[in-house]
Scaffold this active site. Structure first.
Site, PDB file in Angstrom:
ATOM      1  CE1 TYR B 155      -3.589   1.538   0.910  1.00 17.38           C
ATOM      2  CE2 TYR B 155      -2.841   2.643   1.994  1.00 17.38           C
ATOM      3  CZ  TYR B 155      -4.071   2.847   1.138  1.00 17.38           C
ATOM      4  OH  TYR B 155      -4.914   3.872   1.306  1.00 17.38           O
ATOM      5  CE  LYS B 159      -3.868   4.986  -1.461  1.00 17.55           C
ATOM      6  NZ  LYS B 159      -4.868   5.556  -1.836  1.00 17.55           N
TER       7      LYS B 159
END
Lengths: 82, 247
Positions: B155, B159
């Site tokens: 993640y 991001k």
């Protein structure tokens, strides 16, 4: 409907003048957009977009990359838009 | 109303932060197009927003990982509304695990949905925005993309990638009046964090200077600002909405 080379050249010239902010006298068939007419890479993308609009067509990315001079552009239009 | 006559596309907008963003723009008079994984949900949420705020809406189920499917979605939006003024890349998933236990699928899914999707959507709108010489692209990243977080290497990578992508696209199209910014939410009260263990969450709150979780509307207000006239000269930035977690 066929369109003469002269007419295509005139139309392409008009688009180039408008998009790149150059004067008509600077434009020759051999003139390279990036080397002679001061276009950066984004300008050439926009030029192709303007040509697509002028000639009501879609120019594929790989074709567009080959349109580096005014003359090549005129030939492309003549060969692809009849 | 601030966004009257504008067309706003929000991905992953059937719940959580995305839903809050879509509603906030609808409240300000924008036409709203949303997509989500499930077609029936996307259509239902679009219809609900349309009737609540009396604006035009469109919803479609789109596999955001699929470049061609995303292209067709934007074609549909433009056939209907004629243009895209604001793109909010919000769709995202988590597949948390320690790197030791993280499976290749967990990595691929998160990178595909969170990062590859913004290539698909942004590539689909950029030519249209270039023609109009106007566009606002807002990517919803995460504090995790700035700080890292154990259990979220996938993640965080996605991001962080979004942030770097935003800055590059901002540099490419700044002179064409297209701005690209990132909002980096901290821990926001949505279904995404409901699955986190209570203890872990209270530990997180202890590390937030403002001592509370954020709300979806905390995030949507920052997004609205970046899409508004007031933010005309702001591009390539990351606005953290995290109660001070990262500074």
């Amino acid at each position: 409907m066929s369109i003469s080379k002269e007419e295509v050249y005139k139309k392409v010239k008009a688009v180039v003048v408008e998009q790149l902010g150059v004067s008509e006298e600077e434009i020759t068939e051999e003139a390279s957009y990036t080397e002679d007419l001061g276009a950066d890479s984004l300008d050439t993308v926009e030029l192709v977009m303007a040509l697509e609009e002028e000639f009501s067509t879609e120019i594929a990315d790989d074709e567009a990359e080959r349109l580096t001079t005014v003359g090549k552009t005129v030939d492309y239009v003549l060969n692809n838009l009849k | 109303m601030m966004f009257n006559g504008q067309v706003v596309v929000v991905t992953g907008a059937t719940r959580g932060i995305g839903l809050s963003i879509a509603k906030a723009f609808a409240e300000q008079g924008a036409s709203i197009a949303i997509c989500s994984t499930k077609d029936d949900q996307a259509k239902k949420v679009a219809a609900d927003i349309g009737s609540s705020f009396n604006v035009q809406t469109y919803g479609e189920g789109v596999d955001i990982k699929d470049f061609d499917a995303v292209g067709r979605f934007f074609d549909n939006v433009c056939d209907l509304f004629g243009q895209v003024d604001v793109l909010v890349n919000n769709a995202g998933i988590t597949r948390d695990n320690l790197l030791l236990r993280l499976q290749k699928d967990d990595w691929d899914d998160v990178i595909n949905v969170n990062l590859n999707s913004i290539f698909n959507t942004t590539k689909s709108v950029i030519k249209r925005m270039l023609k109009k010489k106007y566009g606002r692209i807002i990517n919803i990243a995460s504090v995790v993309g700035l700080m890292g977080n154990p259990g979220q290497s996938n993640y965080a990578a996605a991001k962080g990638g979004m942030i770097a992508f935003s800055k590059s696209v901002a540099r490419e199209y700044g002179k064409k009046n297209i701005t690209v910014n990132t909002v980096a939410p901290g821990f926001i009260e949505t279904e995404m964090i409901e699955s986190l263990p209570k203890e872990y969450l209270s530990n997180i709150i202890d590390n937030i200077p403002m001592s509370r979780l954020g709300t979806p509307s905390d995030v949507s207000r920052a997004v609205m600002f970046l899409a508004s006239k007031d933010a005309s000269y702001i591009t390539g930035q990351v606005i953290s909405v995290d109660g001070g977690m990262y500074m």
